[in-house]
Design a protein around this motif. Sequence first.
Motif, PDB file in Angstrom:
ATOM      1  N   ASP A  81       0.853  -1.191   0.000  1.00 34.76           N
ATOM      2  CA  ASP A  81       0.000   0.000   0.000  1.00 34.76           C
ATOM      3  C   ASP A  81       0.886   1.237   0.000  1.00 34.76           C
ATOM      4  OD1 ASP A  81      -2.289   1.583   0.104  1.00 34.76           O
ATOM      5  OD2 ASP A  81      -2.493   1.418   2.271  1.00 34.76           O
ATOM      6  N   ALA A  82       1.745   1.342  -1.008  1.00 30.91           N
ATOM      7  CA  ALA A  82       2.735   2.420  -1.055  1.00 30.91           C
ATOM      8  C   ALA A  82       2.104   3.804  -1.069  1.00 30.91           C
ATOM      9  CB  ALA A  82       3.639   2.252  -2.274  1.00 30.91           C
ATOM     10  N   ASP A  83       0.978   3.957  -1.778  1.00 28.85           N
ATOM     11  CA  ASP A  83       0.361   5.280  -1.861  1.00 28.85           C
ATOM     12  C   ASP A  83      -0.677   5.543  -0.772  1.00 28.85           C
ATOM     13  OD1 ASP A  83      -1.642   3.612  -2.709  1.00 28.85           O
ATOM     14  OD2 ASP A  83      -2.062   4.697  -4.574  1.00 28.85           O
ATOM     15  N   GLY A  84      -0.934   4.552   0.086  1.00 31.39           N
ATOM     16  CA  GLY A  84      -1.848   4.726   1.203  1.00 31.39           C
ATOM     17  C   GLY A  84      -3.317   4.640   0.838  1.00 31.39           C
ATOM     18  N   ALA A  85      -3.645   4.250  -0.382  1.00 33.06           N
ATOM     19  CA  ALA A  85      -5.036   4.197  -0.823  1.00 33.06           C
ATOM     20  C   ALA A  85      -5.834   3.163  -0.028  1.00 33.06           C
ATOM     21  CB  ALA A  85      -5.117   3.884  -2.310  1.00 33.06           C
ATOM     22  N   LEU A  86      -5.255   1.998   0.208  1.00 34.14           N
ATOM     23  CA  LEU A  86      -5.972   0.963   0.963  1.00 34.14           C
ATOM     24  C   LEU A  86      -6.181   1.396   2.409  1.00 34.14           C
ATOM     25  CD1 LEU A  86      -4.232  -2.250  -0.413  1.00 34.14           C
ATOM     26  CD2 LEU A  86      -6.527  -1.414  -0.926  1.00 34.14           C
ATOM     27  N   THR A  87      -5.177   2.023   2.988  1.00 32.71           N
ATOM     28  CA  THR A  87      -5.291   2.488   4.365  1.00 32.71           C
ATOM     29  C   THR A  87      -6.379   3.545   4.484  1.00 32.71           C
ATOM     30  OG1 THR A  87      -2.944   2.056   4.695  1.00 32.71           O
ATOM     31  CG2 THR A  87      -4.011   3.497   6.287  1.00 32.71           C
ATOM     32  N   ALA A  88      -6.418   4.444   3.541  1.00 33.77           N
ATOM     33  CA  ALA A  88      -7.434   5.498   3.580  1.00 33.77           C
ATOM     34  C   ALA A  88      -8.838   4.921   3.447  1.00 33.77           C
ATOM     35  CB  ALA A  88      -7.186   6.514   2.467  1.00 33.77           C
ATOM     36  N   ALA A  89      -8.980   3.879   2.645  1.00 35.89           N
ATOM     37  CA  ALA A  89     -10.300   3.269   2.452  1.00 35.89           C
ATOM     38  C   ALA A  89     -10.768   2.531   3.703  1.00 35.89           C
ATOM     39  CB  ALA A  89     -10.264   2.314   1.266  1.00 35.89           C
ATOM     40  N   MET A  90      -9.839   2.151   4.560  1.00 37.06           N
ATOM     41  CA  MET A  90     -10.198   1.412   5.770  1.00 37.06           C
ATOM     42  C   MET A  90     -10.529   2.320   6.940  1.00 37.06           C
ATOM     43  SD  MET A  90      -7.610  -1.888   5.537  1.00 37.06           S
ATOM     44  CE  MET A  90      -6.793  -1.387   6.980  1.00 37.06           C
ATOM     45  N   ALA A  91     -10.350   3.623   6.790  1.00 41.39           N
ATOM     46  CA  ALA A  91     -10.622   4.551   7.881  1.00 41.39           C
ATOM     47  C   ALA A  91     -12.113   4.557   8.204  1.00 41.39           C
ATOM     48  CB  ALA A  91     -10.171   5.967   7.495  1.00 41.39           C
ATOM     49  N   ALA A  92     -12.427   4.706   9.457  1.00 42.07           N
ATOM     50  CA  ALA A  92     -13.827   4.714   9.897  1.00 42.07           C
ATOM     51  C   ALA A  92     -14.027   5.807  10.942  1.00 42.07           C
ATOM     52  CB  ALA A  92     -14.199   3.366  10.498  1.00 42.07           C
ATOM     53  N   HIS A  93     -15.208   6.353  10.925  1.00 46.36           N
ATOM     54  CA  HIS A  93     -15.539   7.357  11.934  1.00 46.36           C
ATOM     55  C   HIS A  93     -15.587   6.678  13.305  1.00 46.36           C
ATOM     56  CE1 HIS A  93     -16.399  10.735   9.329  1.00 46.36           C
ATOM     57  NE2 HIS A  93     -17.009   9.911   8.512  1.00 46.36           N
ATOM     58  N   PRO A  94     -15.201   7.398  14.343  1.00 43.26           N
ATOM     59  CA  PRO A  94     -15.268   6.807  15.687  1.00 43.26           C
ATOM     60  C   PRO A  94     -16.713   6.467  16.055  1.00 43.26           C
ATOM     61  CG  PRO A  94     -14.626   9.130  15.776  1.00 43.26           C
ATOM     62  CD  PRO A  94     -14.694   8.749  14.341  1.00 43.26           C
ATOM     63  N   GLU A  95     -16.886   5.369  16.769  1.00 45.33           N
ATOM     64  CA  GLU A  95     -18.227   4.887  17.095  1.00 45.33           C
ATOM     65  C   GLU A  95     -18.786   5.460  18.398  1.00 45.33           C
ATOM     66  OE1 GLU A  95     -18.466   0.656  17.115  1.00 45.33           O
ATOM     67  OE2 GLU A  95     -17.369   0.463  15.259  1.00 45.33           O
ATOM     68  N   GLN A  96     -17.945   5.973  19.268  1.00 50.64           N
ATOM     69  CA  GLN A  96     -18.403   6.375  20.588  1.00 50.64           C
ATOM     70  C   GLN A  96     -19.529   7.398  20.516  1.00 50.64           C
ATOM     71  OE1 GLN A  96     -15.317   6.484  19.396  1.00 50.64           O
ATOM     72  NE2 GLN A  96     -13.783   6.036  20.921  1.00 50.64           N
ATOM     73  N   ALA A  97     -19.333   8.430  19.721  1.00 55.54           N
ATOM     74  CA  ALA A  97     -20.345   9.491  19.648  1.00 55.54           C
ATOM     75  C   ALA A  97     -21.647   8.947  19.085  1.00 55.54           C
ATOM     76  CB  ALA A  97     -19.832  10.650  18.800  1.00 55.54           C
ATOM     77  N   PRO A 180      -5.614  14.397   3.975  1.00 52.37           N
ATOM     78  CA  PRO A 180      -4.733  13.489   3.238  1.00 52.37           C
ATOM     79  C   PRO A 180      -3.756  12.817   4.185  1.00 52.37           C
ATOM     80  CG  PRO A 180      -4.208  15.802   2.762  1.00 52.37           C
ATOM     81  CD  PRO A 180      -5.411  15.787   3.656  1.00 52.37           C
ATOM     82  N   LEU A 181      -3.353  11.607   3.851  1.00 55.05           N
ATOM     83  CA  LEU A 181      -2.363  10.890   4.653  1.00 55.05           C
ATOM     84  C   LEU A 181      -1.026  11.589   4.538  1.00 55.05           C
ATOM     85  CD1 LEU A 181      -3.279   7.226   3.702  1.00 55.05           C
ATOM     86  CD2 LEU A 181      -3.792   8.412   5.828  1.00 55.05           C
ATOM     87  N   VAL A 182      -0.187  11.461   5.533  1.00 54.51           N
ATOM     88  CA  VAL A 182       1.151  12.052   5.525  1.00 54.51           C
ATOM     89  C   VAL A 182       1.884  11.523   4.305  1.00 54.51           C
ATOM     90  CG1 VAL A 182       3.323  12.239   6.762  1.00 54.51           C
ATOM     91  CG2 VAL A 182       1.174  12.269   8.016  1.00 54.51           C
ATOM     92  N   GLY A 183       2.499  12.408   3.556  1.00 53.57           N
ATOM     93  CA  GLY A 183       3.242  11.996   2.376  1.00 53.57           C
ATOM     94  C   GLY A 183       2.377  11.979   1.137  1.00 53.57           C
ATOM     95  N   ASN A 184       1.060  12.103   1.302  1.00 56.77           N
ATOM     96  CA  ASN A 184       0.157  12.112   0.157  1.00 56.77           C
ATOM     97  C   ASN A 184      -0.505  13.459  -0.024  1.00 56.77           C
ATOM     98  OD1 ASN A 184       0.713   9.461  -0.286  1.00 56.77           O
ATOM     99  ND2 ASN A 184      -1.142   8.677   0.658  1.00 56.77           N
ATOM    100  N   ALA A 185      -0.040  14.459   0.689  1.00 60.86           N
ATOM    101  CA  ALA A 185      -0.654  15.772   0.596  1.00 60.86           C
ATOM    102  C   ALA A 185      -0.505  16.310  -0.820  1.00 60.86           C
ATOM    103  CB  ALA A 185      -0.026  16.737   1.605  1.00 60.86           C
ATOM    104  N   ALA A 186      -1.542  16.928  -1.298  1.00 61.16           N
ATOM    105  CA  ALA A 186      -1.509  17.441  -2.666  1.00 61.16           C
ATOM    106  C   ALA A 186      -0.882  18.815  -2.703  1.00 61.16           C
ATOM    107  CB  ALA A 186      -2.938  17.501  -3.215  1.00 61.16           C
TER     108      ALA A 186
END
Length: 186
Positions: A81-97, A180-186
Amino acid sequence: MTEGQTFKDGLLAAIPNLRAFAMSLCGAADKADDLVQETLVRAWDKQASFQPGTNLRAWLFTILRNEFYSQMRKRGREVSDADGALTAAMAAHPEQAGKLDMQDFQTALAQLPEDQREAIILVGASGLSYEEAAEICGCAVGTVKSRVSRARTRLGELLGISDSSEFGPDDVATHVMNRPLVGNAA
């Protein structure tokens, strides 16, 4: 390891041969050096299991070979996942609220009059049309519409919601999820 030679001396003497073997397995100097370093660390940690008088180099080569194959198996299970695309797709909003909001909603819903609660659950939660809800409740369609409208207004008051933009993740969570993920900033 010869007599009089310490375990440490035997490790140091074997490094050039270990590195050559690691190079033949890895094909890259940096990976070979990492493999040799891991081999030496494992050997040092397990030196109590080495039997003096046996072939230290053979023991070290076995550790190196096993470590190489362990790393290869591990890499086979890893996803690049060199460009972080898979990691970004796995992000989820916190459930507590969301869980707290749901508890607040259930408390407010319980405070509604029974007829309003029934109407809003049939139309809002169950997805029935006003006509279907009216048939179930045994009243006119206009009555169901009125009950749902009053229920929505009252829920808004009880929950302190005045605008539909107040639903969903808060501004902080939305900002974190959309940055954007670190290193992927536009």
